[in-house]
Every structure is written in structure tokens, then in C-alpha cells.
Scaffold this active site. Structure first.
Site, short mmCIF file in Angstrom:
data_model
loop_
_atom_site.label_atom_id
_atom_site.label_comp_id
_atom_site.label_asym_id
_atom_site.label_seq_id
_atom_site.Cartn_x
_atom_site.Cartn_y
_atom_site.Cartn_z
N ASP A 139 42.74 50.16 57.07
CA ASP A 139 42.02 49.99 55.81
C ASP A 139 41.50 51.37 55.42
O ASP A 139 41.57 52.32 56.21
CB ASP A 139 40.86 48.98 56.02
CG ASP A 139 40.13 48.62 54.73
OD1 ASP A 139 40.65 48.91 53.63
OD2 ASP A 139 39.03 48.03 54.81
N GLN B 119 40.22 37.68 52.73
CA GLN B 119 41.32 38.61 52.98
C GLN B 119 42.05 38.24 54.27
O GLN B 119 43.29 38.21 54.32
CB GLN B 119 40.76 40.04 53.10
CG GLN B 119 41.82 41.06 53.42
CD GLN B 119 42.78 41.26 52.27
OE1 GLN B 119 42.36 41.53 51.16
NE2 GLN B 119 44.07 41.13 52.51
N ARG C 102 30.94 38.53 45.47
CA ARG C 102 31.17 39.81 46.18
C ARG C 102 29.90 40.62 46.03
O ARG C 102 29.45 40.89 44.91
CB ARG C 102 32.35 40.56 45.58
CG ARG C 102 32.41 42.01 46.06
CD ARG C 102 33.69 42.70 45.69
NE ARG C 102 34.79 42.21 46.49
CZ ARG C 102 35.99 42.81 46.59
NH1 ARG C 102 36.23 43.91 45.91
NH2 ARG C 102 36.93 42.29 47.35
N HIS D 63 34.94 40.15 55.23
CA HIS D 63 35.85 39.85 54.10
C HIS D 63 36.77 38.70 54.52
O HIS D 63 37.98 38.88 54.70
CB HIS D 63 36.65 41.11 53.77
CG HIS D 63 37.33 41.08 52.43
ND1 HIS D 63 37.16 40.05 51.51
CD2 HIS D 63 38.19 41.97 51.84
CE1 HIS D 63 37.88 40.31 50.44
NE2 HIS D 63 38.51 41.46 50.60
N ARG E 71 46.56 36.28 48.81
CA ARG E 71 45.15 36.07 48.46
C ARG E 71 45.05 34.89 47.51
O ARG E 71 44.17 34.04 47.63
CB ARG E 71 44.58 37.33 47.77
CG ARG E 71 44.48 38.55 48.65
CD ARG E 71 43.42 38.39 49.71
NE ARG E 71 42.11 38.09 49.17
CZ ARG E 71 41.24 38.99 48.69
NH1 ARG E 71 41.54 40.27 48.70
NH2 ARG E 71 40.06 38.61 48.22
N CYS F 60 44.74 45.73 53.44
CA CYS F 60 44.21 44.80 52.43
C CYS F 60 44.32 45.36 51.02
O CYS F 60 44.25 44.60 50.07
CB CYS F 60 42.77 44.42 52.76
SG CYS F 60 41.61 45.79 52.66
N1 CP Z 1 41.60 43.58 49.10
C1 CP Z 1 40.68 43.36 48.16
O1 CP Z 1 39.71 42.59 48.35
O2 CP Z 1 40.90 44.03 46.99
P1 CP Z 1 39.93 44.15 45.74
O3 CP Z 1 38.79 45.05 46.14
O4 CP Z 1 40.78 44.74 44.67
O5 CP Z 1 39.41 42.79 45.37
N1 NVA Z 2 36.66 48.01 53.48
C1 NVA Z 2 36.91 48.00 52.05
C2 NVA Z 2 37.69 46.79 51.66
C3 NVA Z 2 38.03 46.70 50.19
C4 NVA Z 2 38.76 45.45 49.83
C5 NVA Z 2 35.60 48.07 51.31
O1 NVA Z 2 34.65 47.35 51.67
O2 NVA Z 2 35.49 48.89 50.38
#
Ligand code: CP
Ligand code: NVA
Length: 301
Positions: free
Chosen positions: A218, A137, A107, A134, A287, A259
Site C-alpha cells: 500500500d 477493502q 470514512r 479498512h 469493492r 488497494c
Molecule cells: N482503496 C480505496 O479505498 O480507494 P479510495 O480512497 O479511492 O476510496
Molecule cells: N492506507 C491508505 C489507504 C487508502 C485507500 C490511506 O489510509 O490513505
């Protein structure tokens, strides 16, 4: 080398295979304590590095638990604790990690960081979220939709809010899984131009949601967005909140997804998040199952 970098970079038949394996694996261990090992141990002997340059609850825990259930081992690494955060190149990091581990989940911020990791690693790399996409997800989201409502092909999915990284993976999925995607949000927060052609835009949220099989939103401020943009974004997005009045325009059996993490009563009201349309916690659970199947796909096990 089979990476999982983005939904549009993975063949539709492979994506369908991943969802189907995820469903089978979920069914096979239903009702067992979370720490119970799967009957099959496809990751036995495998070491997996989970690298986080941004915070995470779901991605971190679901990957870690998933690897362990399949008999593998994990190490969770924070970017800032690694030499990566102190000037070592991504390419060198990729080559070094590939000597120690069999699979890398990352990530990060810039998509280029992930792509460079994949280019130089000699083991598969999985995208655990970048500023742009992502994909893990949305694999869980497609799995969740199909569990509740049957095949997603031909269905109407409406995204209300910011045209962000999670939306981008929905747009990629719309093409690969053949569903109709509608974006409703303010013009300054439109999805990036590269996604044009994968979705349609309807500015009025109530009009957009009419006939929807799935409504998704989101956070209004993502991890890569400057906190200074918070107030402006809230003003721009307030009219796109998913609330009971908006959901009333969707189909009676429409699902609601997010998400998570959510800012309750900003992008979605608690009445919707905890209401009859919501499948947000199934989404979070899936997930785990979807990513287990993604890891098996990458490792060919
Ligand atoms: N939805 C998601 O990716 O959550 P986290 O940021 O907690 O991993
Ligand atoms: N759009 C959000 C998703 C988190 C899982 C972010 O990137 O912060």
C-alpha cells in the site's frame, strides 16, 4: 442492529456468507452495462448516506453505484460541508441522520468517530476507512483472491511496507478466514501492538516473500500521516518496494494486490502493477460487489 465496523467484529460464517453473496451477485449481472439495475432490488425504498471526511475515488463511486444497482438512493456528504465539521457532536449527527436515512457509510479519521456514530445511530453503520482499519477493502481482496486462486484458508499472504490501516484489516482477516499473514517492513513502521499474534514478522523482504500465494502493499504515506514524514518514510521503506526481483521469490502463481491509489514506482513498480501477477483492477471492481453484499447483510435484505 447489524453494523459492519471491522472484520474481527463480524462472525466468520457471516463474512463467508457476504463473500459468497458478492460472488453470486457479480455473476448474475456479468456483462451488463454498469447502470443496469440488478434483477433483484433489495434496496428499493432505502436511502443511504455516504459520508467522507477524507478523499476517495473507489469507495465513493463503488458504494454509490452499488446502492443504485440494488434500487436504493444515495446522498454523498462531505464532512466539512456538514455541521459535523462545525462543532455538532457525532452523537447528535448520528441521531439526526437516522431519522432521514436507512444506512450510513462513513470514512473518517479517528476510529472513535466511527464508533460513536455506530453507538448513537439507530440504523446500520459501515466503516469506509478510518486511520486504523479498512474492512470493506479486505472483503474485496479476499473475494478477489478466491476468484483467482481458490480458498484463502491456509494460504500465505505477505504484506510488504507500512504496517498501516489496510494491513490491520488484513490481520483481522487472517484470523477470521484462517490464512497465514507475514509482515515485512522496517521496525519503526510496525503494525500497532494490538494486532500482535495475528501475523508474523520477517524483516528481510525476500525471505518473507518465499512461498507467498499473495503479495500485498500500500502507499508509504497514508491520508492520516503528516506530509512532513514523507521523506523519512521513503527512506525507511525503499527496501520494501514490490518489484520484479521481489516477486521472483514468491510462488510462480502468486497474486499481487494493492488497494489503490498507488504511487507507481514507489511502493510497487509499474512492471509489477501491470504484470502477470497483478489483480489490482479486479480488486477495485470487487469493492462494488463485496460492498453490495455488505449492505444487504447490514440491512437484512
Ligand atoms: N482503496 C480505496 O479505498 O480507494 P479510495 O480512497 O479511492 O476510496
Ligand atoms: N492506507 C491508505 C489507504 C487508502 C485507500 C490511506 O489510509 O490513505
Amino acid at each position: 442492529m447489524t453494523h459492519f465496523l471491522d472484520i474481527h467484529k463480524t462472525d466468520p460464517a457471516d463474512l463467508a456468507g457476504i463473500i459468497s453473496q458478492a460472488r453470486e451477485m457479480k455473476t448474475a449481472r456479468a456483462g451488463q452495462p454498469k447502470g443496469t439495475l440488478d434483477a433483484d432490488q433489495p434496496l428499493a425504498g432505502h436511502m443511504v448516506a455516504l459520508i467522507f471526511e477524507k478523499p476517495s475515488t473507489r469507495t465513493r463511486v463503488s458504494f454509490d453505484v452499488g446502492v443504485r444497482q440494488m434500487g436504493g438512493q444515495t446522498m454523498v456528504l462531505s464532512g466539512s460541508d456538514m455541521q459535523l465539521g462545525h462543532g455538532e457532536t457525532i452523537a447528535d449527527t448520528a441521531r439526526v441522520l437516522s431519522r432521514y436515512v436507512d444506512l450510513i457509510m462513513m470514512r473518517t479519521f479517528e476510529e472513535d468517530t466511527l464508533l460513536e456514530m455506530a453507538e448513537y445511530a439507530t440504523v446500520p453503520v459501515i466503516n469506509g476507512l478510518t486511520d486504523r482499519t479498512h474492512p470493506c477493502q479486505i472483503m474485496a481482496d479476499v473475494m478477489t483472491f478466491e476468484e483467482h486462486s481458490g480458498p484463502i484458508k491456509g494460504k500465505k499472504v505477505v504484506w510488504s511496507g507500512d504496517g498501516n490501516n489496510v494491513f490491520a484489516s488484513f490481520a483481522h482477516a487472517a484470523k477470521q478466514f484462517e490464512f497465514d499473514l507475514v509482515f515485512t517492513g522496517p521496525e519503526p513502521l510496525d503494525p500497532e501492538p494490538a494486532l500482535r499474534g495475528l501475523y508474523t514478522t520477517v524483516r528481510d523482504p525476500q525471505e518473507a516473500v518465499a512461498g507467498a500465494d499473495l503479495v500485498v502493499t500500500d502507499t508509504w504515506v497514508s491520508m492520516h500521516d503528516p506530509q512532513s514524514a514523507r521523506e523519512r518514510r521513503h527512506n525507511q521503506l525503499r527496501g520494501y518496494q514490490v518489484n520484479d526481483a521481489l516477486m521472483a521469490h514468491a510462488n510462480d502463481d502468486a497474486l499481487f494486490m494493492h488497494c489503490l491509489p498507488a504511487h507507481r514506482d514507489d511502493e510497487a513498480t509499474s512492471s509489477v502493477m501491470d504484470g502477470p501477477h497483478s489483480v489490482i483492477f479486479d480488486e477495485a471492481e470487487n469493492r462494488l460487489h463485496a460492498q453490495k453484499a455488505i449492505m444487504r447483510y447490514c440491512l437484512g435484505v
